[in-house]
Write a protein that holds these residues in place. Sequence first.
Motif, PDB file in Angstrom:
ATOM      1  N   ASN A   1     -16.287  24.545 102.263  1.00 13.59           N
ATOM      2  CA  ASN A   1     -16.950  25.327 103.314  1.00 13.59           C
ATOM      3  C   ASN A   1     -18.276  24.704 103.734  1.00 13.59           C
ATOM      4  O   ASN A   1     -18.677  24.810 104.898  1.00 13.59           O
ATOM      5  CB  ASN A   1     -17.154  26.762 102.856  1.00 13.59           C
ATOM      6  CG  ASN A   1     -15.856  27.549 102.860  1.00 13.59           C
ATOM      7  OD1 ASN A   1     -14.892  27.171 103.527  1.00 13.59           O
ATOM      8  ND2 ASN A   1     -15.820  28.644 102.115  1.00 13.59           N
TER       9      ASN A   1
ATOM     10  N   CYS B   1     -21.512  29.537  88.852  1.00 12.65           N
ATOM     11  CA  CYS B   1     -20.795  28.308  88.518  1.00 12.65           C
ATOM     12  C   CYS B   1     -19.773  28.651  87.443  1.00 12.65           C
ATOM     13  O   CYS B   1     -20.139  29.147  86.372  1.00 12.65           O
ATOM     14  CB  CYS B   1     -21.762  27.236  88.030  1.00 12.65           C
ATOM     15  SG  CYS B   1     -21.001  25.621  87.707  1.00 12.65           S
TER      16      CYS B   1
ATOM     17  N   CYS C   1     -18.695  17.582  93.340  1.00 16.29           N
ATOM     18  CA  CYS C   1     -18.944  19.028  93.319  1.00 16.29           C
ATOM     19  C   CYS C   1     -17.765  19.880  93.777  1.00 16.29           C
ATOM     20  O   CYS C   1     -16.978  19.493  94.644  1.00 16.29           O
ATOM     21  CB  CYS C   1     -20.169  19.357  94.169  1.00 16.29           C
ATOM     22  SG  CYS C   1     -21.688  18.708  93.467  1.00 16.29           S
ATOM     23  N   ASP C   2     -17.675  21.049  93.162  1.00 16.77           N
ATOM     24  CA  ASP C   2     -16.764  22.101  93.602  1.00 16.77           C
ATOM     25  C   ASP C   2     -17.505  23.113  94.464  1.00 16.77           C
ATOM     26  O   ASP C   2     -16.936  23.703  95.371  1.00 16.77           O
ATOM     27  CB  ASP C   2     -16.172  22.833  92.389  1.00 16.77           C
ATOM     28  CG  ASP C   2     -15.454  21.885  91.451  1.00 16.77           C
ATOM     29  OD1 ASP C   2     -14.337  21.464  91.790  1.00 16.77           O
ATOM     30  OD2 ASP C   2     -16.021  21.565  90.380  1.00 16.77           O
ATOM     31  N   ARG C   3     -18.783  23.307  94.139  1.00 15.26           N
ATOM     32  CA  ARG C   3     -19.607  24.281  94.854  1.00 15.26           C
ATOM     33  C   ARG C   3     -20.937  23.650  95.243  1.00 15.26           C
ATOM     34  O   ARG C   3     -21.382  22.666  94.617  1.00 15.26           O
ATOM     35  CB  ARG C   3     -19.882  25.525  93.991  1.00 15.26           C
ATOM     36  CG  ARG C   3     -18.633  26.305  93.603  1.00 15.26           C
ATOM     37  CD  ARG C   3     -19.006  27.614  92.903  1.00 15.26           C
ATOM     38  NE  ARG C   3     -19.762  28.496  93.799  1.00 15.26           N
ATOM     39  CZ  ARG C   3     -19.185  29.308  94.690  1.00 15.26           C
ATOM     40  NH1 ARG C   3     -17.882  29.344  94.824  1.00 15.26           N
ATOM     41  NH2 ARG C   3     -19.928  30.088  95.455  1.00 15.26           N
TER      42      ARG C   3
ATOM     43  N   LEU D   1     -21.589  22.205  90.212  1.00 16.36           N
ATOM     44  CA  LEU D   1     -22.342  22.774  91.325  1.00 16.36           C
ATOM     45  C   LEU D   1     -23.482  21.844  91.693  1.00 16.36           C
ATOM     46  O   LEU D   1     -24.279  21.456  90.837  1.00 16.36           O
ATOM     47  CB  LEU D   1     -22.880  24.157  90.964  1.00 16.36           C
ATOM     48  CG  LEU D   1     -23.694  24.876  92.055  1.00 16.36           C
ATOM     49  CD1 LEU D   1     -23.412  26.385  92.029  1.00 16.36           C
ATOM     50  CD2 LEU D   1     -25.198  24.645  91.894  1.00 16.36           C
TER      51      LEU D   1
ATOM     52  N   CYS E   1     -21.749  34.343 101.535  1.00 15.38           N
ATOM     53  CA  CYS E   1     -20.927  33.223 101.117  1.00 15.38           C
ATOM     54  C   CYS E   1     -20.208  33.555  99.819  1.00 15.38           C
ATOM     55  O   CYS E   1     -20.680  34.342  99.006  1.00 15.38           O
ATOM     56  CB  CYS E   1     -21.792  31.970 100.908  1.00 15.38           C
ATOM     57  SG  CYS E   1     -22.613  31.416 102.422  1.00 15.38           S
TER      58      CYS E   1
ATOM     59  N   GLU F   1     -16.465  23.841  86.602  1.00 16.59           N
ATOM     60  CA  GLU F   1     -16.959  23.559  87.946  1.00 16.59           C
ATOM     61  C   GLU F   1     -18.239  22.724  87.890  1.00 16.59           C
ATOM     62  O   GLU F   1     -19.014  22.821  86.945  1.00 16.59           O
ATOM     63  CB  GLU F   1     -17.253  24.853  88.709  1.00 16.59           C
ATOM     64  CG  GLU F   1     -16.016  25.608  89.153  1.00 16.59           C
ATOM     65  CD  GLU F   1     -16.347  26.788  90.045  1.00 16.59           C
ATOM     66  OE1 GLU F   1     -15.449  27.202  90.808  1.00 16.59           O
ATOM     67  OE2 GLU F   1     -17.476  27.304  89.975  1.00 16.59           O
TER      68      GLU F   1
ATOM     69  N   ASP G   1     -21.703  28.397  98.421  1.00 21.79           N
ATOM     70  CA  ASP G   1     -20.275  28.492  98.708  1.00 21.79           C
ATOM     71  C   ASP G   1     -19.587  27.230  98.200  1.00 21.79           C
ATOM     72  O   ASP G   1     -20.200  26.399  97.533  1.00 21.79           O
ATOM     73  CB  ASP G   1     -20.071  28.682 100.212  1.00 21.79           C
ATOM     74  CG  ASP G   1     -18.778  29.433 100.539  1.00 21.79           C
ATOM     75  OD1 ASP G   1     -17.840  29.388  99.724  1.00 21.79           O
ATOM     76  OD2 ASP G   1     -18.714  30.052 101.612  1.00 21.79           O
ATOM     77  N   THR G   2     -18.314  27.082  98.533  1.00 16.40           N
ATOM     78  CA  THR G   2     -17.540  25.929  98.089  1.00 16.40           C
ATOM     79  C   THR G   2     -17.940  24.664  98.825  1.00 16.40           C
ATOM     80  O   THR G   2     -18.494  24.707  99.930  1.00 16.40           O
ATOM     81  CB  THR G   2     -16.040  26.170  98.310  1.00 16.40           C
ATOM     82  OG1 THR G   2     -15.794  26.284  99.718  1.00 16.40           O
ATOM     83  CG2 THR G   2     -15.577  27.433  97.593  1.00 16.40           C
ATOM     84  N   LEU G   3     -17.612  23.533  98.220  1.00 15.93           N
ATOM     85  CA  LEU G   3     -17.863  22.243  98.869  1.00 15.93           C
ATOM     86  C   LEU G   3     -17.095  22.160 100.192  1.00 15.93           C
ATOM     87  O   LEU G   3     -17.614  21.661 101.195  1.00 15.93           O
ATOM     88  CB  LEU G   3     -17.445  21.097  97.955  1.00 15.93           C
ATOM     89  CG  LEU G   3     -17.514  19.687  98.561  1.00 15.93           C
ATOM     90  CD1 LEU G   3     -18.950  19.302  98.873  1.00 15.93           C
ATOM     91  CD2 LEU G   3     -16.880  18.662  97.624  1.00 15.93           C
TER      92      LEU G   3
END
Length: 266
Positions: free
Chosen positions: A238, A44, A219-221, A50, A265, A48, A234-236
Amino acid sequence: MINISGLAKRFAVENPKKLSEQEKKDPRLKGRFFNSVKDVSFTCGQGEVLGLLGPNGAGKTTTLRILSTALTPDKGSVLINGEDVLANPLIARKKIGFLSSSTGLYGRLTGRENIAYFGQLHGIDKQIIADRIDEMADLLDMHSFLDRRAENFSSGMKQKTSIARAVIHEPSLVVLDEPTTGLDIMATGTVMDFIHRLKAKGTPVIFSTHHLDEVQLLCDRVTVINQGETVFNDTLANFSALSDGQMHKSFMKTLSMETGVAQKCG
């Protein structure tokens, strides 16, 4: 940057015969030990948010308790900006603000006194504590109950007070275990706004939740834990793309992934 790598934690089972049939079928049960967390890794970055997801009993709370240093892992590392916080729990507690699933407020103290007490434990000057409490009372809409005894608080009041207490020392990382569970719509909105403010300040936030709409908004991740292992990290974007933006279907899809997929990921 927060880097959690290869966490593992097992617990002794006092009487395996008393386990339920479902518990006996859990592959993490090995003899007289239950491997609550087998292999959990995620990162994280600064600013960011998570979202930590997983079914009930997946190992999320154990992972967060390790991160807060309330539990010592059998294996693995937790680095905050390159510093191994598990090797020095005192430093970790200064760097991390942790909200557990149980608020644990002192009922005979007021909300203000509960927050101030934790500020004093961190060695913060009393005037700075007072200023920070006033600031958080504005951000979390606490002025109407701040000077009442905590034993008379509603669930939302308790949660807001607990969040303020967890960040009174302005930590480098904030960890929240299901921060909106049991809250009404207004209180939930206030907590989510507060997480947005932490993000805007560049403070990384890790929070567990069962509410996928919160993940989508905040969220970013995304990290998904299943049976004690990371199955998605992984990222939000994806995560959402796994099922054309249908978050629930994306989550269900990750539960069928093998753990090795998580290592690929980003």
